[in-house]
Design a protein around this motif. Structure first.
Motif, mmCIF file in Angstrom:
data_model
loop_
_atom_site.group_PDB
_atom_site.id
_atom_site.type_symbol
_atom_site.label_atom_id
_atom_site.label_comp_id
_atom_site.label_asym_id
_atom_site.label_seq_id
_atom_site.Cartn_x
_atom_site.Cartn_y
_atom_site.Cartn_z
ATOM 1 N N SER A 74 0.851 -1.186 0.000
ATOM 2 C CA SER A 74 0.000 0.000 0.000
ATOM 3 C C SER A 74 0.884 1.231 0.000
ATOM 4 C CB SER A 74 -0.882 0.028 1.251
ATOM 5 O OG SER A 74 -0.097 0.336 2.396
ATOM 6 N N GLU A 75 0.236 2.375 -0.110
ATOM 7 C CA GLU A 75 0.914 3.661 -0.096
ATOM 8 C C GLU A 75 1.841 3.804 1.119
ATOM 9 O OE1 GLU A 75 0.693 6.186 -2.298
ATOM 10 O OE2 GLU A 75 2.095 7.287 -1.018
ATOM 11 N N LYS A 76 1.295 3.583 2.307
ATOM 12 C CA LYS A 76 2.067 3.851 3.507
ATOM 13 C C LYS A 76 3.006 2.697 3.869
ATOM 14 C CE LYS A 76 0.099 7.829 4.305
ATOM 15 N NZ LYS A 76 -1.031 8.190 5.163
ATOM 16 N N ALA A 77 2.840 1.563 3.209
ATOM 17 C CA ALA A 77 3.683 0.405 3.536
ATOM 18 C C ALA A 77 5.158 0.699 3.304
ATOM 19 C CB ALA A 77 3.243 -0.814 2.735
ATOM 20 N N LYS A 78 5.431 1.658 2.412
ATOM 21 C CA LYS A 78 6.836 2.002 2.127
ATOM 22 C C LYS A 78 7.557 2.505 3.377
ATOM 23 C CE LYS A 78 5.611 3.710 -2.545
ATOM 24 N NZ LYS A 78 4.211 3.323 -2.425
ATOM 25 N N LYS A 79 6.789 3.063 4.312
ATOM 26 C CA LYS A 79 7.420 3.585 5.527
ATOM 27 C C LYS A 79 7.826 2.471 6.489
ATOM 28 C CE LYS A 79 5.726 6.934 7.865
ATOM 29 N NZ LYS A 79 4.740 7.710 8.644
ATOM 30 N N TYR A 80 7.278 1.287 6.288
ATOM 31 C CA TYR A 80 7.470 0.233 7.288
ATOM 32 C C TYR A 80 8.043 -1.034 6.677
ATOM 33 C CZ TYR A 80 4.125 3.381 9.554
ATOM 34 O OH TYR A 80 3.487 4.497 10.059
ATOM 35 N N VAL A 81 8.880 -0.868 5.688
ATOM 36 C CA VAL A 81 9.429 -2.044 5.001
ATOM 37 C C VAL A 81 10.186 -2.926 5.999
ATOM 38 C CG1 VAL A 81 11.049 -2.837 3.235
ATOM 39 C CG2 VAL A 81 9.634 -0.826 2.814
ATOM 40 N N GLY A 82 9.951 -4.202 5.933
ATOM 41 C CA GLY A 82 10.647 -5.141 6.807
ATOM 42 C C GLY A 82 9.959 -5.360 8.139
ATOM 43 N N GLU A 83 8.962 -4.538 8.431
ATOM 44 C CA GLU A 83 8.286 -4.697 9.726
ATOM 45 C C GLU A 83 7.446 -5.959 9.701
ATOM 46 O OE1 GLU A 83 7.446 -0.960 12.041
ATOM 47 O OE2 GLU A 83 5.402 -1.702 11.719
ATOM 48 N N SER A 84 7.494 -6.689 10.785
ATOM 49 C CA SER A 84 6.819 -7.980 10.823
ATOM 50 C C SER A 84 6.173 -8.179 12.178
ATOM 51 C CB SER A 84 7.849 -9.083 10.584
ATOM 52 O OG SER A 84 7.285 -10.330 10.824
ATOM 53 N N PHE A 85 4.968 -8.693 12.154
ATOM 54 C CA PHE A 85 4.258 -8.939 13.404
ATOM 55 C C PHE A 85 3.108 -9.875 13.107
ATOM 56 C CE2 PHE A 85 3.644 -8.260 17.715
ATOM 57 C CZ PHE A 85 2.365 -7.823 18.043
ATOM 58 N N ARG A 86 2.293 -10.151 14.104
ATOM 59 C CA ARG A 86 1.103 -10.929 13.831
ATOM 60 C C ARG A 86 0.016 -10.020 13.269
ATOM 61 N NH1 ARG A 86 -3.010 -11.274 18.149
ATOM 62 N NH2 ARG A 86 -3.726 -12.736 16.582
ATOM 63 N N ARG A 87 -0.895 -10.625 12.536
ATOM 64 C CA ARG A 87 -1.947 -9.880 11.861
ATOM 65 C C ARG A 87 -2.766 -9.052 12.856
ATOM 66 N NH1 ARG A 87 -5.660 -13.934 10.560
ATOM 67 N NH2 ARG A 87 -6.070 -13.700 12.767
ATOM 68 N N PRO A 88 -3.175 -7.822 12.455
ATOM 69 C CA PRO A 88 -4.057 -7.066 13.354
ATOM 70 C C PRO A 88 -5.407 -7.763 13.507
ATOM 71 C CG PRO A 88 -3.749 -5.913 11.261
ATOM 72 C CD PRO A 88 -2.830 -7.080 11.238
ATOM 73 N N GLU A 89 -5.915 -7.767 14.712
ATOM 74 C CA GLU A 89 -7.235 -8.325 14.945
ATOM 75 C C GLU A 89 -8.283 -7.221 14.832
ATOM 76 O OE1 GLU A 89 -8.079 -11.381 15.180
ATOM 77 O OE2 GLU A 89 -6.085 -12.261 15.284
ATOM 78 N N TYR A 90 -9.542 -7.556 15.118
ATOM 79 C CA TYR A 90 -10.586 -6.573 14.906
ATOM 80 C C TYR A 90 -10.380 -5.322 15.761
ATOM 81 C CZ TYR A 90 -14.652 -3.794 14.788
ATOM 82 O OH TYR A 90 -15.464 -2.690 14.677
ATOM 83 N N LEU A 91 -10.133 -5.500 17.060
ATOM 84 C CA LEU A 91 -10.074 -4.312 17.913
ATOM 85 C C LEU A 91 -8.815 -3.491 17.684
ATOM 86 C CD1 LEU A 91 -11.871 -5.674 21.047
ATOM 87 C CD2 LEU A 91 -12.626 -3.852 19.538
ATOM 88 N N THR A 92 -7.774 -4.119 17.177
ATOM 89 C CA THR A 92 -6.610 -3.341 16.736
ATOM 90 C C THR A 92 -7.058 -2.434 15.600
ATOM 91 O OG1 THR A 92 -5.337 -5.360 17.135
ATOM 92 C CG2 THR A 92 -4.195 -3.556 16.024
ATOM 93 N N THR A 93 -7.850 -3.001 14.707
ATOM 94 C CA THR A 93 -8.346 -2.266 13.551
ATOM 95 C C THR A 93 -9.366 -1.221 13.976
ATOM 96 O OG1 THR A 93 -8.035 -4.315 12.312
ATOM 97 C CG2 THR A 93 -9.298 -2.579 11.242
ATOM 98 N N ALA A 94 -10.245 -1.600 14.901
ATOM 99 C CA ALA A 94 -11.279 -0.669 15.350
ATOM 100 C C ALA A 94 -10.667 0.538 16.048
ATOM 101 C CB ALA A 94 -12.231 -1.376 16.308
ATOM 102 N N SER A 95 -9.576 0.294 16.796
ATOM 103 C CA SER A 95 -8.957 1.416 17.491
ATOM 104 C C SER A 95 -8.166 2.287 16.520
ATOM 105 C CB SER A 95 -8.068 0.934 18.646
ATOM 106 O OG SER A 95 -7.188 -0.086 18.231
ATOM 107 N N ALA A 96 -7.553 1.683 15.514
ATOM 108 C CA ALA A 96 -6.741 2.446 14.569
ATOM 109 C C ALA A 96 -7.573 3.034 13.428
ATOM 110 C CB ALA A 96 -5.632 1.554 14.008
ATOM 111 N N ALA A 97 -8.210 2.158 12.637
ATOM 112 C CA ALA A 97 -8.980 2.633 11.491
ATOM 113 C C ALA A 97 -10.284 3.271 11.937
ATOM 114 C CB ALA A 97 -9.276 1.479 10.539
ATOM 115 N N GLY A 98 -10.758 2.896 13.097
ATOM 116 C CA GLY A 98 -12.017 3.421 13.614
ATOM 117 C C GLY A 98 -11.814 4.685 14.420
#
Lengths: 216, 93, 655
Positions: free
Chosen positions: C307-331
């Protein structure tokens, strides 16, 4: 720790004298690497089935989930896990061949080699003797080798299916990551469909051919 | 004959590969719509949409809503031009 | 069934091992239930009104009897403590391999009191315990601390697994969390702050022991049957691939997200409101917490092209965001790029801080900015720097405020470190103006990033959950999924599935709380049950696995009563702290501001709130006016001893 043969699982030890013709293994385990999710239930189930007193302990399992599959193993990816399973090599297998006290016998139901704990002197020659590093040493020194649970492997029972593991929607049958299969059928599929090279493709081909014996 | 619309999300859409479509059905019922969808998409859709044991719509992790936000069951009727949304979801976490 | 409790007094350095007798499992089942009792007993000899950041607070870790037995229903470890941010009962769960290994190290329960004179970590290994120097770990984030320990401790007798705190816990931020094996998190209630206040940086476990099961064949048969049920549930395949991200599309449709501080309830931005995470970011196979037939976790590593912003975080690795991670960030924060959502998930984990209360503290301030309520001077006072931008959807702004909180850099960090409610209160006092209507919170001042105004059971959950506003303990699946069949099964009527009436909504909370208490006490994950709540129930189906593992054979009715008993002990703890009916409440926005969009616009919680609360108390057998427990109900649950303590505290209704 009990050192007697696992009579509940395996009936009738069959000892073959040196040089005798030993029937081949008809069914063996197969594990797809990079579909394994590291749930460890195979280890737990294996240890529980083999425990005389109801203990769960993954260190007593006859298979192990490998958290860093070696370079050179098929389809490794950065977060892959793989179940290290006994390959039930053609008889006699290398582990039985190096044993100095003839402590391996053959389960007549499956023809797989099994360690007789009361004959084993725990010299550990079979550990490096196994080309796949799947003979394990328990904390108390007992040597642990897969006996296919007498034909109905508990690890296969315990392994869950994955979203990819279906035969492309035809019969809509699913299979787990760990399953046991008729070796002749597997070889036939390998010969017949060399283009199905990746593991999931192979498994799908086997599902289509009806040679996987543990579909959900 | 009436025309009804189906919209698919997540696992449903993985099977259908389209987000929305229309069906002409002889009976104005969910039964007819469900039969049209499973007829078109085969065993994978049947496994997801239908509950073999209870002979009803599969209710495990699924949500089927009409445009008013009411859950649809097999015994419900459908109006001409109605849309049913087929969703698989989970709450929380 | 017997197990071991390790008691550690960090002040004196004493470590003592006790047997947890079979009778404890008979009364409290295990896991949550036993944790609660350990904490309850502790506060019979220590002041329940103590400072939660003081040495008298207790931190209990427990893992229930079904965990690590191959049941296939996942594992959750549970932490229980007095909450430093809300000042009430606190508990939180997390999965992964740490609770698994604690059992193989020879322990099921760990109770920690006191305060170490300098930073330490606990090492548990095959029954042995050592308190070790952690000065080389202090200052590291939770993942760095974990990796250091894993390397140091080697792989004999096994690899090490850990609980660690990040800088948020070290700095005693109220909403700091405890991280499990660097990737899973006991997020809610401030467990990390409790450990930080005790100077305890980590708990590391290694073990080669075993766990005994009462009836192995019985358990293996149950497991096989359970696996077949899981494998035959078609909807679960979607869950295996997406985890709780499966909620995104569904919630987008019904208007159940929490957007810009709950000014809306739908995500904006094409990327985040769809299934695109699965299509574009998820490249690697699913992974498993532990002991689970579903295995809903996943891993990613950004290569910059996603994605557009993925360029800022190349190489970053973690477990997939869950719903509430998404709800707090995207929401709540309106971050519209999945790479930023993923990054948010990673850094909140690394710092060890709750994404719910952090996001709603930041979104509160951003909404004030949006309404022109913050002048340049007022922002300088709050942030101790000029020109802090507070733009919706700006990751740079979010990260600055996150650091303010984690490192307690300024008034924003100081005011809001116990969550948005106390933050809004303190800021209102500071400004001499009432900003409470912009704060989102429920009981205890805890927040939660979902739109719940159309869902009366959910609003009730937010008001009554023992650990503060929480959706899981009484989760309103029957209502949200409009399951008429489940309404009939539990109540013989349809109204629990009907969103337009308050009837049976409080009843749902009461019944489900008992069921969830059982699952939390068995030590398993909730989601297997949540994916088919009618198909296999905690009190019946799981009850049989409980019998195979422990030898404790109960009928479904008895197990529901066990669940009710566990819930009542949590309630009793809160009653001792002075909580009454007036504390079972929610914020103005949820109560009075109409839901602006989505499938159910115009809804306010006030329409049904009091009726539902009355019904909840009625089903619980508690006093309507005060919300307190009654002697009659407690006696019927065999809790006479608890009733006497409550009576002495003036917190019991003798009826």
């Amino acid at each position: 720790m009990s050192r007697t043969p696992q009579k509940e699982l395996v009936t009738g030890a069959v000892w073959h004298p040196p040089g005798a013709e030993i029937p081949d293994v008809e069914e063996k385990l197969y594990a797809l690497s990079n579909q394994c999710t590291d749930c460890n239930i195979c280890e737990v189930a294996c240890s529980l089935v083999h425990s005389p007193d109801g203990m769960v302990n993954p260190l007593l399992a006859r298979l192990k989930v490998d958290h860093s599959p070696q370079v050179g193993r098929k389809a490794v990816h950065p977060f892959g896990f793989a179940a290290d399973i006994c390959h039930h090599c053609g008889n006699p297998p290398p582990c039985a061949e190096v044993c100095p006290t003839d402590a391996f016998y053959y389960d007549p139901k499956t023809n797989v080699a099994v360690i007789a704990q009361d004959k084993c002197i725990q010299c550990m020659e079979c550990v490096p003797g196994c080309p796949f590093d799947v003979i394990f040493v328990a904390p108390d020194g007992e040597l642990l080798k897969c006996d296919l649970c007498g034909g109905e492997p508990a690890c296969v029972d315990a392994c869950a299916t994955r979203p990819e593991m279906n035969n492309a929607g035809k019969q809509y049958v699913r299979a787990p990551v760990l399953f046991h299969t008729d070796t002749a059928g597997y070889r036939a599929v390998l010969q017949d469909k060399p283009e199905r090279k990746d593991e999931v493709g192979m498994m799908q081909a086997m599902l289509e051919a009806g040679t996987v014996s543990s579909a959900a | 004959m009436i025309t009804v619309h189906a919209q698919y999300q997540s696992r449903f859409r993985e099977i259908t590969r389209v987000e929305k479509e229309s069906f002409e059905i002889a009976e104005p019922t969910m039964v007819a719509l469900a039969a049209a969808i499973t007829g078109k998409y085969g065993p994978a859709m049947t496994a997801l949409l239908m509950d073999e044991d209870s002979k009803s719509l599969n209710s495990r992790g699924t949500l089927y809503l009409n445009s008013k936000g009411t859950r649809m069951y097999l015994e419900d009727g459908l109006a001409d031009g109605e849309t049913v949304f087929f969703m698989v979801g989970i709450a929380g976490g | 069934m017997e197990s071991r409790l390790l008691r550690v007094n960090l002040t004196t350095g004493d470590c003592k091992v006790e047997t947890v007798p079979h009778a404890m499992f008979e009364r409290w089942i295990g896991g949550s239930g036993i944790n609660n009792w350990i904490m309850w007993e502790h506060f019979l000899t220590h002041d329940v009104n103590c400072d939660p950041r003081g040495p008298d607070n207790i931190f209990v870790f427990g893992v229930g009897p079904l965990a690590a037995t191959g049941s296939g229903s996942g594992i959750k470890g549970r932490i229980t403590f007095k909450s430093p941010c809300y000042g009430i009962f606190g508990d939180s769960a997390a999965g992964g391999k740490f609770p698994y290994m604690v059992r193989f190290a020879g322990f099921d329960y760990i109770a920690i009191t006191g305060r170490a004179p300098k930073p330490v970590y606990l090492h548990l290994c095959d029954g042995d315990v050592e308190i070790r120097d952690a000065s080389h770990l202090w200052g590291k984030n939770s993942a760095e601390a974990h990796n250091t320990l894993v390397q140091e401790l080697g792989d004999f007798p096994s690899l090490a697994h850990t609980l660690t705190i990040g800088q948020a816990g070290e700095n005693q931020v109220g909403i700091a969390s405890v991280v499990s094996d660097a990737s899973r998190i006991h997020a809610r209630g401030g467990g990390g702050c409790v450990l930080g206040s005790k100077n305890l940086k980590a708990i590391a476990v290694q073990g080669s022991g075993g766990v005994r099961v009462h009836n192995p064949r019985g358990l293996l048969n149950w497991s096989k049957d359970f696996r077949q049920k899981i494998d035959q549930n078609e909807a679960i395949y979607g869950f295996k691939r997406r985890g709780t991200l499966g909620a995104v599309e569904m919630y987008q449709h019904i208007g159940s997200h929490f957007w810009r501080n709950n000014q809306g309830n739908m995500f904006r931005g094409d990327e985040v409101r769809s299934d695109n995470w699965v299509k574009k970011f998820h490249k690697y196979s699913e992974v498993c917490s532990a002991d689970c037939y579903i295995a809903c976790d996943g891993r990613y590593k950004l290569d910059g092209t996603e994605s557009e912003k993925a360029k800022k975080y190349v190489g970053e690795s973690f477990r997939r965001p869950e719903y509430l991670t998404t709800a707090s960030a995207a929401g709540a924060l309106d971050l519209r790029d999945w790479a930023e959502v993923a990054h948010w998930g990673k850094v909140t984990n690394d710092y060890g801080i709750d994404n719910q209360d952090l996001s709603t503290s930041i979104s509160f301030i951003m909404e004030l900015e949006q309404h022109g309520l913050l002048s340049a001077r007022q922002k300088a006072e709050l942030f101790d720097r000029d020109n802090q931008s507070l733009e919706w959807g700006c990751m740079e702004d979010v990260e600055e405020l996150m650091k303010d909180m984690v490192f307690q850099r300024n008034r924003f960090g100081e005011f809001f470190h116990n969550g948005p409610y106390y933050g809004a209160l303190r800021y209102s006092e500071f400004r001499g103006e009432n900003f409470m209507k912009y704060a989102t919170y429920g009981k205890g001042g805890a927040s939660f990033t979902e739109e719940m105004r159309p869902f009366p059971t959910w609003m009730n959950n937010m008001a009554v959950a023992s650990r503060g506003a929480d959706h899981l303990k009484g989760i309103g699946l029957i209502e949200k999924f409009q399951r008429r069949d489940l309404s009939m099964k539990y109540f013989g009527r349809l109204e629990a599935a009907d969103l337009s009436t308050p009837v049976l909504k409080g009843a749902c909370t009461a019944v489900v709380e008992n069921q969830v208490a059982l699952l939390n006490s068995y030590g398993v994950c909730l989601f297997h049950w949540m994916l088919d709540p009618g198909g296999y129930t905690p009190e019946d189906y799981y009850g049989r696995a409980f019998a195979e593992v422990t030898g404790i054979d109960r009928t479904p009715e008895e197990l529901m009563r066990d669940g009710e008993r566990i819930c009542n002990l949590e309630k009793a703890f809160n009653s001792r702290l002075g909580l009454r009916r007036e504390h079972d409440t929610i914020c103005e926005r949820w109560m009075f501001e109409p839901c602006p969009e989505g499938m159910y616009p115009g809804k306010v919680a006030a329409d049904m709130f009091e009726t539902v609360l009355d019904e909840y108390y009625e089903w619980r057998g508690w006093d309507q006016r005060s919300g307190l427990q009654t002697e009659a109900r407690l006696k019927s649950l065999g809790m006479d001893d608890v009733a006497e303590v409550l009576a002495a505290d003036g917190a019991l209704v003798r009826a």
